[in-house]
Design a protein around this motif. Sequence first.
Motif, PDB file in Angstrom:
ATOM      1  N   VAL A 279      36.797  25.287  27.783  1.00  0.00           N
ATOM      2  CA  VAL A 279      35.552  26.308  27.961  1.00  0.00           C
ATOM      3  C   VAL A 279      35.989  27.658  27.419  1.00  0.00           C
ATOM      4  O   VAL A 279      37.178  28.341  28.016  1.00  0.00           O
ATOM      5  CB  VAL A 279      35.172  26.503  29.529  1.00  0.00           C
ATOM      6  CG1 VAL A 279      33.910  27.305  29.435  1.00  0.00           C
ATOM      7  CG2 VAL A 279      35.014  25.121  30.214  1.00  0.00           C
ATOM      8  N   ALA A 280      35.120  28.259  26.553  1.00  0.00           N
ATOM      9  CA  ALA A 280      35.180  29.748  26.012  1.00  0.00           C
ATOM     10  C   ALA A 280      34.540  30.514  27.044  1.00  0.00           C
ATOM     11  O   ALA A 280      33.107  30.274  27.112  1.00  0.00           O
ATOM     12  CB  ALA A 280      34.955  29.625  24.587  1.00  0.00           C
ATOM     13  N   GLY A 281      35.111  31.505  27.262  1.00  0.00           N
ATOM     14  CA  GLY A 281      34.398  32.391  28.278  1.00  0.00           C
ATOM     15  C   GLY A 281      34.383  33.851  27.744  1.00  0.00           C
ATOM     16  O   GLY A 281      34.453  34.024  26.529  1.00  0.00           O
ATOM     17  N   HIS A 282      33.548  34.777  28.272  1.00  0.00           N
ATOM     18  CA  HIS A 282      33.454  36.103  27.609  1.00  0.00           C
ATOM     19  C   HIS A 282      34.406  36.993  27.343  1.00  0.00           C
ATOM     20  O   HIS A 282      34.290  38.357  26.797  1.00  0.00           O
ATOM     21  CB  HIS A 282      32.155  36.811  28.342  1.00  0.00           C
ATOM     22  CG  HIS A 282      32.743  37.660  29.423  1.00  0.00           C
ATOM     23  ND1 HIS A 282      32.955  36.986  30.612  1.00  0.00           N
ATOM     24  CD2 HIS A 282      32.591  38.842  29.797  1.00  0.00           C
ATOM     25  CE1 HIS A 282      32.939  37.932  31.338  1.00  0.00           C
ATOM     26  NE2 HIS A 282      32.793  38.873  31.088  1.00  0.00           N
ATOM     27  N   ALA A 283      35.931  36.533  27.600  1.00  0.00           N
ATOM     28  CA  ALA A 283      37.104  37.351  27.329  1.00  0.00           C
ATOM     29  C   ALA A 283      37.177  37.139  25.696  1.00  0.00           C
ATOM     30  O   ALA A 283      37.901  37.965  24.977  1.00  0.00           O
ATOM     31  CB  ALA A 283      38.235  36.738  28.008  1.00  0.00           C
ATOM     32  N   LEU A 284      36.460  36.157  25.224  1.00  0.00           N
ATOM     33  CA  LEU A 284      36.499  35.928  23.612  1.00  0.00           C
ATOM     34  C   LEU A 284      35.863  37.216  23.011  1.00  0.00           C
ATOM     35  O   LEU A 284      34.883  37.459  23.381  1.00  0.00           O
ATOM     36  CB  LEU A 284      35.844  34.796  23.328  1.00  0.00           C
ATOM     37  CG  LEU A 284      36.480  33.726  22.260  1.00  0.00           C
ATOM     38  CD1 LEU A 284      37.665  33.307  22.798  1.00  0.00           C
ATOM     39  CD2 LEU A 284      35.358  32.765  21.921  1.00  0.00           C
ATOM     40  N   ARG A 285      36.720  37.772  21.842  1.00  0.00           N
ATOM     41  CA  ARG A 285      36.346  39.217  21.621  1.00  0.00           C
ATOM     42  C   ARG A 285      35.330  39.072  20.265  1.00  0.00           C
ATOM     43  O   ARG A 285      34.180  39.680  20.228  1.00  0.00           O
ATOM     44  CB  ARG A 285      37.277  39.819  20.983  1.00  0.00           C
ATOM     45  CG  ARG A 285      38.218  40.421  22.195  1.00  0.00           C
ATOM     46  CD  ARG A 285      39.344  41.357  21.632  1.00  0.00           C
ATOM     47  NE  ARG A 285      40.647  41.212  22.686  1.00  0.00           N
ATOM     48  CZ  ARG A 285      41.999  41.026  22.227  1.00  0.00           C
ATOM     49  NH1 ARG A 285      42.185  40.855  21.161  1.00  0.00           N
ATOM     50  NH2 ARG A 285      42.510  40.655  23.428  1.00  0.00           N
TER      51      ARG A 285
END
Lengths: 394, 262
Positions: A279-285
């Motif tokens: 899962v990709a979360g919103h820490a992804l810039r």
Amino acid sequence: MAKIIVHQDAIKDRKEVVKVCPFFALEYENDELILNAACKMCNICVKRLPEVFEYVEDTLPEIDKNAWRGIAVYIDHIEGNIHPVSLELIGKAKEMAVRIDHPVYCLVMGDKVHDMAEELLHYGADEVFIYDKPQLYDFRIEPYTAVFENFINRVKPTIVLVGGTTVGRSLAPRVAARFRTGLTADCTTLDVQENTDLDQIRPAYGGNIMAHIHTPNHRPQFATVRYKIFNSPERSETKSGKLTSCSISDEFLISKINVIEIKKKEKLKSIEEADVIVVAGHALRKEEDLSMINELADMLGGMVATTRPLIEAGWTDPRMQIGLSGRTVKPKLIITCGVSGAIQFVAGMNSAEMIIAINSDPKAQIFDVAHYAIIGDIYEVIPRLIEKLKEFKD
Amino acid sequence: MNITVCIKQVPGTAEVEIDEKTGVLKRNPIDAKMNPYDLYAIETAVRLKEEKNAVVKVITMGPPYAKAVIKEAYMMGADEGCLLTDRKFAGADVLATAYALSQGITRMGDFDLIICGKMTTDGDTAQVGPEIAEYLQIPHVSNVRRIHEINEKSIIVEMDMAESVEIQEVQLPCLITVEKDIYQPRLPSFKLKLKTANRPVQIITFKDLDDKNVMHYGLYGSPTQVLRIFPPEPNTTSEHWEGDGEELGEKLAEKLKELKFV
């Protein structure tokens, strides 16, 4: 063989006694309390009201267990490659065989399977039986059952282990029924007693209870086991054991099934079906960084899912969203990368079998449900993780 | 064409609890329902009926109150139903269940196609279908996810394998077990409920079967025995890892390997 006897005189409360059984198997027939067809012989009634219900064993003629020797493993294969579950079962068979001093046998059937059979000698099988026939190229139930029957009559193994693959789950019950013997599906624990009785433990009721099952008076004892339950044995450089070619008459290989075509399966479409999810979360810039998440998912043979902020940013497809406003998933493994773990998200994934969470905030809510809480920056942890996984592949 | 569907009544919930001291199932008001996978089997049969003018029969084995699932099948479009019930069938494992069902199916008359659900939600074994086929000496195909075609002589189906799909033509009579993505099951129809309210359910007991050897049924006919049941061990692992990002990455890779995800 056992049965439950009802002592009618000992019944105190005729209404209450019926409620002892959770399966509604107790009822009155001509004023007499009886066990109806719903009885599962769970013995709950005997445990709760021993004065009324008595468990008795009749003695039946016992079979000669010494006439059955060896632990056999059915070798499943796809396009000439041994299915890894079969190797795992050889490992388990060896472990048990030592305890009762029996040999480990493998059964290989197919078309041009000799090389594959030879490979099994690197894994510690004592004897590999090969049925090599063009009619066995495709899996068709009648010829495969006939070969299995031929093998069992020839070898008389006490235990037969079959991988819980599509083929195994279709073939094992067919063969077990032919021998009028027991089969326990999807065992998670197997052990053998000195008298060669197999202790089988399997989940039931969707994994809510475990059942310990045995097959005390029938041989062979069949069990299926799913992939990745047991450990695969190490491949040894040297070979041991021997190969035995077996013949079977063509008349047994006739089938009423004609395989028209074999198609490669299209890729999984929905995240609900995936065994592994990253899962990709919103820490992804930025959007491009999704490639790192994609790569990790590919390495693990899984799918990518996301949280709501990323959908709203338009980076990912709404069908990939986990949570109350998205999909509910129950994969074998979920790795969350920079996901904080809001309750709306957690509700959609907290029944995953294994939860690994990576987040730089030690107080992130996601860590409350994680089996492994990895406190670190996804931009440091994931690239190194991918690198290391590549090393394993090579 | 005659199509027989095997169905089963299962507990309404999978949330069963076990008393840790006594090791017995805690009694909770278990409401019973149709095994959800059987809805797909019934739907498949009813679709074929709509296309091919077939008669759909359903059979279940269980206690008298299992009749409810036959009534439900009527509401979905099944034409005839049969309840196989007898004290002598009690305590049956997979083998004895499959045997009794095969005897019951024979008793119900001709069949061209037998359809079973993928598995039940209580036993979870997925074995009864293939064992019935063995007893009836007909071919079977498991994990059918699509039916291409059916005619008087054969059926063409798609079998779902792990990495491929196999298209097989199977001569009738045969048995198939269907996956849940084959068709979306319809809801029971109120109109059919009214129409079938008085439709009888055929009751078959031990004395109606051809084979009257009690040793082949119920507990006596069951090679496997349950020694005990117990709750599964909860997954209590909860580890916190801290440290250098790269080291954590390496450690995680090792862990994934150990857990057999690599």
